[in-house]
Design a protein around this motif. Structure first.
Motif, PDB file in Angstrom:
ATOM      1  N   ALA A  22      36.202  13.234  -0.618  1.00 27.17           N
ATOM      2  CA  ALA A  22      36.398  14.674  -0.441  1.00 27.17           C
ATOM      3  C   ALA A  22      35.251  15.500  -0.998  1.00 27.17           C
ATOM      4  CB  ALA A  22      37.713  15.099  -1.090  1.00 27.17           C
ATOM      5  N   SER A  23      34.611  15.033  -2.056  1.00 31.48           N
ATOM      6  CA  SER A  23      33.567  15.830  -2.716  1.00 31.48           C
ATOM      7  C   SER A  23      32.167  15.558  -2.160  1.00 31.48           C
ATOM      8  CB  SER A  23      33.574  15.554  -4.220  1.00 31.48           C
ATOM      9  OG  SER A  23      33.320  14.174  -4.475  1.00 31.48           O
ATOM     10  N   ARG A  24      32.045  14.670  -1.195  1.00 36.24           N
ATOM     11  CA  ARG A  24      30.726  14.375  -0.630  1.00 36.24           C
ATOM     12  C   ARG A  24      30.326  15.430   0.397  1.00 36.24           C
ATOM     13  NH1 ARG A  24      29.865   7.870   0.197  1.00 36.24           N
ATOM     14  NH2 ARG A  24      30.532   7.229  -1.883  1.00 36.24           N
ATOM     15  N   TYR A  25      29.011  15.512   0.621  1.00 36.91           N
ATOM     16  CA  TYR A  25      28.475  16.423   1.624  1.00 36.91           C
ATOM     17  C   TYR A  25      28.150  15.623   2.892  1.00 36.91           C
ATOM     18  CZ  TYR A  25      28.157  20.046  -1.920  1.00 36.91           C
ATOM     19  OH  TYR A  25      28.474  20.986  -2.871  1.00 36.91           O
ATOM     20  N   PRO A  26      28.075  16.306   4.051  1.00 38.41           N
ATOM     21  CA  PRO A  26      27.831  15.587   5.313  1.00 38.41           C
ATOM     22  C   PRO A  26      26.623  14.657   5.287  1.00 38.41           C
ATOM     23  CG  PRO A  26      28.501  17.822   5.780  1.00 38.41           C
ATOM     24  CD  PRO A  26      28.360  17.735   4.287  1.00 38.41           C
ATOM     25  N   ASN A  27      25.536  15.057   4.593  1.00 35.14           N
ATOM     26  CA  ASN A  27      24.345  14.203   4.588  1.00 35.14           C
ATOM     27  C   ASN A  27      24.519  12.947   3.737  1.00 35.14           C
ATOM     28  OD1 ASN A  27      24.221  15.235   2.014  1.00 35.14           O
ATOM     29  ND2 ASN A  27      22.192  16.174   2.234  1.00 35.14           N
ATOM     30  N   GLN A  28      25.676  12.838   3.061  1.00 34.96           N
ATOM     31  CA  GLN A  28      25.977  11.641   2.277  1.00 34.96           C
ATOM     32  C   GLN A  28      26.910  10.695   3.023  1.00 34.96           C
ATOM     33  OE1 GLN A  28      27.455  13.978  -1.131  1.00 34.96           O
ATOM     34  NE2 GLN A  28      25.788  13.115  -2.349  1.00 34.96           N
ATOM     35  N   LEU A  29      27.180  11.016   4.292  1.00 36.26           N
ATOM     36  CA  LEU A  29      28.099  10.225   5.099  1.00 36.26           C
ATOM     37  C   LEU A  29      27.356   9.549   6.247  1.00 36.26           C
ATOM     38  CD1 LEU A  29      31.016  12.810   5.490  1.00 36.26           C
ATOM     39  CD2 LEU A  29      30.822  11.025   3.746  1.00 36.26           C
ATOM     40  N   SER A  30      27.928   8.469   6.764  1.00 34.07           N
ATOM     41  CA  SER A  30      27.403   7.838   7.984  1.00 34.07           C
ATOM     42  C   SER A  30      27.799   8.678   9.192  1.00 34.07           C
ATOM     43  CB  SER A  30      27.969   6.429   8.132  1.00 34.07           C
ATOM     44  OG  SER A  30      29.364   6.493   8.416  1.00 34.07           O
ATOM     45  N   GLY A  31      27.175   8.372  10.337  1.00 32.88           N
ATOM     46  CA  GLY A  31      27.513   9.109  11.553  1.00 32.88           C
ATOM     47  C   GLY A  31      28.980   8.980  11.921  1.00 32.88           C
ATOM     48  N   GLY A  32      29.526   7.773  11.789  1.00 33.28           N
ATOM     49  CA  GLY A  32      30.937   7.571  12.105  1.00 33.28           C
ATOM     50  C   GLY A  32      31.852   8.344  11.174  1.00 33.28           C
ATOM     51  N   GLN A  33      31.498   8.405   9.886  1.00 34.02           N
ATOM     52  CA  GLN A  33      32.302   9.164   8.917  1.00 34.02           C
ATOM     53  C   GLN A  33      32.222  10.655   9.216  1.00 34.02           C
ATOM     54  OE1 GLN A  33      30.398   7.659   5.377  1.00 34.02           O
ATOM     55  NE2 GLN A  33      32.125   6.314   4.889  1.00 34.02           N
TER      56      GLN A  33
ATOM     57  N   ASP B 265      25.671   4.754  17.337  1.00 39.92           N
ATOM     58  CA  ASP B 265      25.209   3.486  17.895  1.00 39.92           C
ATOM     59  C   ASP B 265      26.372   2.683  18.455  1.00 39.92           C
ATOM     60  OD1 ASP B 265      26.353   1.716  15.845  1.00 39.92           O
ATOM     61  OD2 ASP B 265      24.793   2.468  14.518  1.00 39.92           O
ATOM     62  N   ALA B 266      26.067   1.635  19.202  1.00 35.56           N
ATOM     63  CA  ALA B 266      27.059   0.917  20.007  1.00 35.56           C
ATOM     64  C   ALA B 266      28.203   0.361  19.165  1.00 35.56           C
ATOM     65  CB  ALA B 266      26.386  -0.202  20.786  1.00 35.56           C
ATOM     66  N   GLN B 267      27.895  -0.251  18.032  1.00 32.62           N
ATOM     67  CA  GLN B 267      28.941  -0.878  17.229  1.00 32.62           C
ATOM     68  C   GLN B 267      29.880   0.160  16.631  1.00 32.62           C
ATOM     69  OE1 GLN B 267      29.633  -4.110  17.079  1.00 32.62           O
ATOM     70  NE2 GLN B 267      31.442  -3.568  15.895  1.00 32.62           N
ATOM     71  N   VAL B 268      29.308   1.294  16.157  1.00 33.54           N
ATOM     72  CA  VAL B 268      30.141   2.356  15.593  1.00 33.54           C
ATOM     73  C   VAL B 268      31.007   2.984  16.678  1.00 33.54           C
ATOM     74  CG1 VAL B 268      30.116   4.569  14.376  1.00 33.54           C
ATOM     75  CG2 VAL B 268      28.486   2.786  13.749  1.00 33.54           C
ATOM     76  N   ARG B 269      30.430   3.157  17.875  1.00 33.11           N
ATOM     77  CA  ARG B 269      31.217   3.690  19.001  1.00 33.11           C
ATOM     78  C   ARG B 269      32.426   2.814  19.275  1.00 33.11           C
ATOM     79  NH1 ARG B 269      28.078   6.971  23.065  1.00 33.11           N
ATOM     80  NH2 ARG B 269      29.666   6.322  24.553  1.00 33.11           N
ATOM     81  N   LEU B 270      32.210   1.507  19.274  1.00 35.43           N
ATOM     82  CA  LEU B 270      33.285   0.559  19.556  1.00 35.43           C
ATOM     83  C   LEU B 270      34.391   0.690  18.526  1.00 35.43           C
ATOM     84  CD1 LEU B 270      34.126  -1.790  21.421  1.00 35.43           C
ATOM     85  CD2 LEU B 270      32.978  -3.341  19.829  1.00 35.43           C
ATOM     86  N   GLU B 271      34.024   0.773  17.259  1.00 32.11           N
ATOM     87  CA  GLU B 271      35.019   0.888  16.184  1.00 32.11           C
ATOM     88  C   GLU B 271      35.764   2.209  16.269  1.00 32.11           C
ATOM     89  OE1 GLU B 271      32.752   0.398  12.655  1.00 32.11           O
ATOM     90  OE2 GLU B 271      32.370  -1.752  12.979  1.00 32.11           O
ATOM     91  N   LEU B 272      35.026   3.313  16.538  1.00 33.37           N
ATOM     92  CA  LEU B 272      35.663   4.628  16.545  1.00 33.37           C
ATOM     93  C   LEU B 272      36.578   4.840  17.744  1.00 33.37           C
ATOM     94  CD1 LEU B 272      33.195   7.316  15.193  1.00 33.37           C
ATOM     95  CD2 LEU B 272      35.213   6.364  14.127  1.00 33.37           C
ATOM     96  N   ARG B 273      36.228   4.275  18.895  1.00 28.34           N
ATOM     97  CA  ARG B 273      37.126   4.485  20.033  1.00 28.34           C
ATOM     98  C   ARG B 273      38.440   3.730  19.846  1.00 28.34           C
ATOM     99  NH1 ARG B 273      32.941   1.825  24.242  1.00 28.34           N
ATOM    100  NH2 ARG B 273      33.778  -0.289  24.429  1.00 28.34           N
ATOM    101  N   ARG B 274      38.400   2.575  19.193  1.00 27.83           N
ATOM    102  CA  ARG B 274      39.652   1.892  18.873  1.00 27.83           C
ATOM    103  C   ARG B 274      40.451   2.722  17.874  1.00 27.83           C
ATOM    104  NH1 ARG B 274      36.581  -3.803  17.799  1.00 27.83           N
ATOM    105  NH2 ARG B 274      36.396  -4.513  19.974  1.00 27.83           N
ATOM    106  N   TRP B 275      39.739   3.280  16.909  1.00 25.38           N
ATOM    107  CA  TRP B 275      40.396   4.108  15.893  1.00 25.38           C
ATOM    108  C   TRP B 275      41.006   5.353  16.532  1.00 25.38           C
ATOM    109  CZ3 TRP B 275      38.883   9.075  14.274  1.00 25.38           C
ATOM    110  CH2 TRP B 275      39.556   9.568  13.159  1.00 25.38           C
ATOM    111  N   LEU B 276      40.291   5.982  17.495  1.00 19.52           N
ATOM    112  CA  LEU B 276      40.811   7.177  18.168  1.00 19.52           C
ATOM    113  C   LEU B 276      42.085   6.846  18.934  1.00 19.52           C
ATOM    114  CD1 LEU B 276      40.555  10.141  19.031  1.00 19.52           C
ATOM    115  CD2 LEU B 276      39.100   9.370  20.936  1.00 19.52           C
ATOM    116  N   ARG B 277      42.137   5.681  19.567  1.00 15.34           N
ATOM    117  CA  ARG B 277      43.331   5.285  20.304  1.00 15.34           C
ATOM    118  C   ARG B 277      44.526   5.150  19.359  1.00 15.34           C
ATOM    119  NH1 ARG B 277      45.486   5.829  25.074  1.00 15.34           N
ATOM    120  NH2 ARG B 277      47.282   6.328  23.818  1.00 15.34           N
TER     121      ARG B 277
END
Length: 356
Positions: A132-143, A170-182
């Motif tokens: 919660a206390s992190r800033y966007p530049n301290q996160l990965s694209g998926g986060q 990137d491709a691997q993060v996309r794959l993980e996030l679309r499963r998570w979105l479902r």
């Protein structure tokens, strides 16, 4: 909440982005707007959100039974997630998620305690507890994209709209996030529409797919429908790989070189030019002829890496064919590079058109 779009058009100068588009999105379903660049999918999403206005005097948009076409975006109760996150860089994760709640009018603004509780619930939902206390530049694209989604959900929208939500990843993060979105959609159960040009993403995530081209809807259906039962040549060509043959309709049969198709899927009048579309996994390949209306080919490439074997074949008219088969079937055929083979069609799996 259901969404109904009726006869919506939108032009930008001389370019017609949407041309008399109508569709219905059922309550609590996850729907993909799928198409190439310039097909109108993002324009349609932005019009549903209220970020764009349709051409004057044209069409209607209903949320349930209420026409919202003249409502401001702030009055439509939609959550919008952009491709590039659009997070506030000077705010923490907590502050980004809480932003929509804190700027509500005073008479409907939740208390500080309620805001804290809502943000904690969303952090748990997006699996970012402790950040919660992190800033966007301290996160990965998926986060960052998950934070953007949580911010959209914080105001409890009736409709969730996502514009290429994983396009910058990137491709691997996309794959993980679309499963998570479902999985997330099954949990939050809110009517959701997302734009994508990635057919695999649409087929895997969506309940229904709306295939668009040149500002029009080509087909609306389940992922199974649009893949296995395409209604137009565009859908057949756009969804998945496809082999195309040119020939004619003769005596009720499709004649494509040495491949002859004789079944009631043939569309067209006698002696009309025709095109045959067959997916790579719907072509049978043998190393020896079986007398089943086959055409001889030469194996020019064998790609063994991956879950299926991909073959590139060349027929006697120098046409390249793409074929997919299981590793077990490939071993049984005993095919070799530069060797001879024979192809035939699964007649129930073809799409024939006589359109010019």
């Amino acid at each position: 909440m259901s969404i109904k779009v009726e006869k919506i058009s939108k032009s930008f100068g001389t370019f017609k982005a949407l041309d008399d588009v109508s569709l219905t999105i059922p309550t609590n379903k996850l729907v993909a707007l799928l198409g190439p660049s310039g097909s109108g999918k993002t324009t349609l999403l932005r019009i549903i959100a209220g970020l764009e206005i349709p051409d004057e005097g044209n069409g209607a948009i209903y949320f349930n039974d209420q026409d919202v076409v003249n409502r401001q975006v702030t009055d439509r109760q939609v959550g919008f997630v952009f491709q590039h996150y659009a997070l506030f860089r000077h705010m923490t994760v907590f502050e980004n998620i809480a932003f929509g709640l804190k700027v509500k009018p005073k008479n409907v603004r939740p208390s500080k305690k309620e805001i804290n509780q809502r943000v904690d619930e969303l952090l748990n939902l997006i699996q970012l507890d402790g950040l919660a206390s992190r800033y966007p530049n301290q996160l990965s694209g998926g986060q960052r994209q998950r934070v953007a989604l949580a911010r959209a959900l914080a105001v409890e929208p009736k409709v969730l709209l996502l514009d290429e939500p994983f396009g910058a990843l990137d491709a691997q993060v996309r794959l993980e996030l679309r499963r998570w979105l479902r999985r997330l959609h099954e949990e939050i159960n809110v009517t959701s529409v997302f734009v994508t040009h990635d057919q695999e993403e649409a087929l895997e995530v969506a309940d229904y797919v709306v295939v668009m081209s040149h500002g029009k809807i080509e087909q609306i259906g389940t992922p199974e429908d649009v893949f296995h039962r395409p209604e137009t040549e565009f859908v057949m060509n756009f969804i998945g790989q496809v082999n195309q043959f040119h020939g004619r309709v003769e005596q009720g049969k499709g004649v494509f070189g040495k491949l002859i198709v004789d079944n009631n899927e043939i569309v067209g009048t006698e002696n009309a030019n025709a095109r045959l579309f067959v997916r790579p996994h719907e072509i049978r390949v043998t190393s020896k002829p079986t007398g089943n209306q086959e055409a001889p080919v030469t194996v020019t490439h064998i790609h063994l890496a991956g879950p299926r074997v991909r073959l590139e074949l060349l027929d006697d008219e120098n046409k390249i064919l793409q074929v997919d088969m299981s590793h077990d079937d490939f071993i049984k055929t005993q095919l070799e590079k530069h060797g001879k083979a024979y192809v035939s069609l699964q007649k129930s799996k073809i799409f024939i058109s006589d359109k010019e």
